[in-house]
Design a protein around this motif. Structure first.
Motif, PDB file in Angstrom:
ATOM      1  N   ILE A   1      36.062  46.567  34.123  1.00 25.46           N
ATOM      2  CA  ILE A   1      35.765  46.875  32.726  1.00 25.46           C
ATOM      3  C   ILE A   1      34.267  46.705  32.497  1.00 25.46           C
ATOM      4  O   ILE A   1      33.700  45.641  32.771  1.00 25.46           O
ATOM      5  N   ALA A   2      33.639  47.773  31.987  1.00 20.97           N
ATOM      6  CA  ALA A   2      32.200  47.747  31.682  1.00 20.97           C
ATOM      7  C   ALA A   2      31.954  46.865  30.467  1.00 20.97           C
ATOM      8  O   ALA A   2      32.864  46.622  29.662  1.00 20.97           O
ATOM      9  N   PRO A   3      30.721  46.377  30.290  1.00 25.77           N
ATOM     10  CA  PRO A   3      30.411  45.518  29.142  1.00 25.77           C
ATOM     11  C   PRO A   3      30.733  46.136  27.782  1.00 25.77           C
ATOM     12  O   PRO A   3      31.001  45.412  26.823  1.00 25.77           O
ATOM     13  N   ASP A   4      30.771  47.469  27.696  1.00 25.09           N
ATOM     14  CA  ASP A   4      31.132  48.108  26.419  1.00 25.09           C
ATOM     15  C   ASP A   4      32.641  48.227  26.233  1.00 25.09           C
ATOM     16  O   ASP A   4      33.114  48.805  25.263  1.00 25.09           O
ATOM     17  N   GLY A   5      33.430  47.704  27.181  1.00 26.41           N
ATOM     18  CA  GLY A   5      34.883  47.715  27.075  1.00 26.41           C
ATOM     19  C   GLY A   5      35.555  48.921  27.702  1.00 26.41           C
ATOM     20  O   GLY A   5      36.781  49.036  27.676  1.00 26.41           O
ATOM     21  N   THR A   6      34.785  49.807  28.304  1.00 22.79           N
ATOM     22  CA  THR A   6      35.353  50.992  28.953  1.00 22.79           C
ATOM     23  C   THR A   6      35.920  50.617  30.319  1.00 22.79           C
ATOM     24  O   THR A   6      35.271  49.919  31.099  1.00 22.79           O
ATOM     25  N   ILE A   7      37.106  51.114  30.604  1.00 26.47           N
ATOM     26  CA  ILE A   7      37.717  50.870  31.909  1.00 26.47           C
ATOM     27  C   ILE A   7      37.079  51.799  32.930  1.00 26.47           C
ATOM     28  O   ILE A   7      37.151  53.026  32.806  1.00 26.47           O
ATOM     29  N   LEU A   8      36.418  51.200  33.921  1.00 29.02           N
ATOM     30  CA  LEU A   8      35.747  51.950  34.977  1.00 29.02           C
ATOM     31  C   LEU A   8      36.675  52.229  36.150  1.00 29.02           C
ATOM     32  O   LEU A   8      36.516  53.219  36.855  1.00 29.02           O
ATOM     33  N   LEU A   9      37.629  51.329  36.376  1.00 29.05           N
ATOM     34  CA  LEU A   9      38.598  51.479  37.461  1.00 29.05           C
ATOM     35  C   LEU A   9      39.937  50.962  36.992  1.00 29.05           C
ATOM     36  O   LEU A   9      40.010  49.900  36.363  1.00 29.05           O
ATOM     37  N   SER A  10      40.964  51.709  37.321  1.00 31.10           N
ATOM     38  CA  SER A  10      42.350  51.306  37.109  1.00 31.10           C
ATOM     39  C   SER A  10      43.053  51.578  38.427  1.00 31.10           C
ATOM     40  O   SER A  10      43.218  52.729  38.817  1.00 31.10           O
ATOM     41  N   PHE A  11      43.415  50.519  39.139  1.00 27.13           N
ATOM     42  CA  PHE A  11      43.961  50.669  40.488  1.00 27.13           C
ATOM     43  C   PHE A  11      45.249  49.874  40.617  1.00 27.13           C
ATOM     44  O   PHE A  11      45.261  48.659  40.417  1.00 27.13           O
ATOM     45  N   THR A  12      46.338  50.571  40.948  1.00 28.31           N
ATOM     46  CA  THR A  12      47.632  49.930  41.147  1.00 28.31           C
ATOM     47  C   THR A  12      48.094  50.177  42.571  1.00 28.31           C
ATOM     48  O   THR A  12      48.119  51.317  43.031  1.00 28.31           O
ATOM     49  N   SER A  13      48.425  49.103  43.267  1.00 23.19           N
ATOM     50  CA  SER A  13      48.958  49.192  44.624  1.00 23.19           C
ATOM     51  C   SER A  13      49.667  47.883  44.935  1.00 23.19           C
ATOM     52  O   SER A  13      49.171  46.807  44.574  1.00 23.19           O
ATOM     53  N   ASN A  14      50.800  47.977  45.603  1.00 24.44           N
ATOM     54  CA  ASN A  14      51.493  46.766  46.027  1.00 24.44           C
ATOM     55  C   ASN A  14      50.802  46.101  47.202  1.00 24.44           C
ATOM     56  O   ASN A  14      51.101  44.965  47.533  1.00 24.44           O
ATOM     57  N   ASN A  15      49.866  46.796  47.825  1.00 26.26           N
ATOM     58  CA  ASN A  15      49.121  46.245  48.950  1.00 26.26           C
ATOM     59  C   ASN A  15      47.973  45.394  48.409  1.00 26.26           C
ATOM     60  O   ASN A  15      46.975  45.929  47.938  1.00 26.26           O
ATOM     61  N   PRO A  16      48.077  44.072  48.477  1.00 26.06           N
ATOM     62  CA  PRO A  16      47.033  43.220  47.894  1.00 26.06           C
ATOM     63  C   PRO A  16      45.673  43.358  48.566  1.00 26.06           C
ATOM     64  O   PRO A  16      44.648  43.106  47.942  1.00 26.06           O
ATOM     65  N   GLU A  17      45.639  43.789  49.808  1.00 24.61           N
ATOM     66  CA  GLU A  17      44.375  43.857  50.548  1.00 24.61           C
ATOM     67  C   GLU A  17      43.417  44.906  50.002  1.00 24.61           C
ATOM     68  O   GLU A  17      42.215  44.788  50.182  1.00 24.61           O
ATOM     69  N   GLN A  18      43.908  45.928  49.339  1.00 25.72           N
ATOM     70  CA  GLN A  18      43.053  47.014  48.865  1.00 25.72           C
ATOM     71  C   GLN A  18      42.296  46.674  47.582  1.00 25.72           C
ATOM     72  O   GLN A  18      41.287  47.298  47.284  1.00 25.72           O
ATOM     73  N   HIS A  19      42.764  45.711  46.823  1.00 22.56           N
ATOM     74  CA  HIS A  19      42.219  45.465  45.494  1.00 22.56           C
ATOM     75  C   HIS A  19      40.767  44.999  45.495  1.00 22.56           C
ATOM     76  O   HIS A  19      39.975  45.421  44.658  1.00 22.56           O
ATOM     77  N   VAL A  20      40.396  44.157  46.417  1.00 24.14           N
ATOM     78  CA  VAL A  20      39.010  43.674  46.476  1.00 24.14           C
ATOM     79  C   VAL A  20      38.064  44.828  46.787  1.00 24.14           C
ATOM     80  O   VAL A  20      37.053  45.016  46.095  1.00 24.14           O
ATOM     81  N   ALA A  21      38.386  45.620  47.791  1.00 20.46           N
ATOM     82  CA  ALA A  21      37.520  46.736  48.175  1.00 20.46           C
ATOM     83  C   ALA A  21      37.382  47.747  47.040  1.00 20.46           C
ATOM     84  O   ALA A  21      36.271  48.213  46.751  1.00 20.46           O
ATOM     85  N   GLU A  22      38.473  48.076  46.386  1.00 17.24           N
ATOM     86  CA  GLU A  22      38.440  49.062  45.300  1.00 17.24           C
ATOM     87  C   GLU A  22      37.594  48.567  44.121  1.00 17.24           C
ATOM     88  O   GLU A  22      36.799  49.322  43.564  1.00 17.24           O
ATOM     89  N   THR A  23      37.756  47.305  43.746  1.00 16.91           N
ATOM     90  CA  THR A  23      37.014  46.788  42.594  1.00 16.91           C
ATOM     91  C   THR A  23      35.527  46.630  42.910  1.00 16.91           C
ATOM     92  O   THR A  23      34.680  46.953  42.076  1.00 16.91           O
TER      93      THR A  23
END
Length: 183
Positions: free
Chosen positions: A147-169
């Protein structure tokens, strides 16, 4: 507020067998919230609005503290905490499962590196369309937002694989910084 929570649960019970619905879209405004949680085992109150005044926020929903996938995801985020800090981001996890154990989880599994918030009844997860309804109780779906400082969602990522979340964010934060620098 308790009436709203009770009403939501009654309305939601017939839909428990449906798959989780889509997370909030990139470009949408992130709903504001304030939740209780813990950082390094100490109780805190977290306000999204206040955190955004300091920079972007990486907000990740996870199903339940002290489960295998959620523990792995917490370890991964903790290991990358300095990278998020270097990008000026506040990192925070939210769970609707095992909410009575977030203080312990923040200390043991998040390794004192970031806050974990309790979302009893998954009310914040509902606001973010990050609810897993495939269980008998409402749990957070494994979804990460940047989420950008103005409140805009820059990324929305859903996956059951927990390993991908750090890289994506982290990738989304770097892209945002690069775009900011080019302007």
């Amino acid at each position: 507020m308790p009436v709203l929570a009770a009403s939501f649960c009654i309305i939601s019970l017939p839909s428990l067998n449906r798959p989780a619905h889509a997370a909030l879209a990139e470009g949408a405004k992130a709903p504001n919230f304030t939740l209780e949680g813990a950082l390094a085992g100490k109780n805190i109150t977290f306000s999204l609005r206040a955190a955004l005044t300091k920079g972007p926020v990486v907000l990740y929903f996870f199903p339940a503290a002290f489960t295998a996938g959620c523990t792995q995801e917490a370890h991964d985020f903790a290991a990358a905490a300095d990278q998020f800090k270097a990008q000026g981001a506040t990192l925070v996890g939210i769970t609707a499962g095992n909410t009575d154990r977030v203080a312990e989880f923040s200390k043991v599994e998040c390794r004192d590196r970031f806050a974990v918030l309790a979302d009893p009844g998954a009310l914040t997860a509902v606001l973010y369309h990050s609810v897993n309804t495939e269980h008998q109780t409402l749990l957070s779906q494994r979804t990460s937002y940047v989420i950008a400082p103005d409140g805009t969602i820059l990324l929305s990522f859903t996956s059951n694989n927990p390993e991908q979340h750090v890289a994506e964010t982290l990738d989304a934060l770097k892209k945002w910084h690069n775009n900011k620098m080019q302007k």
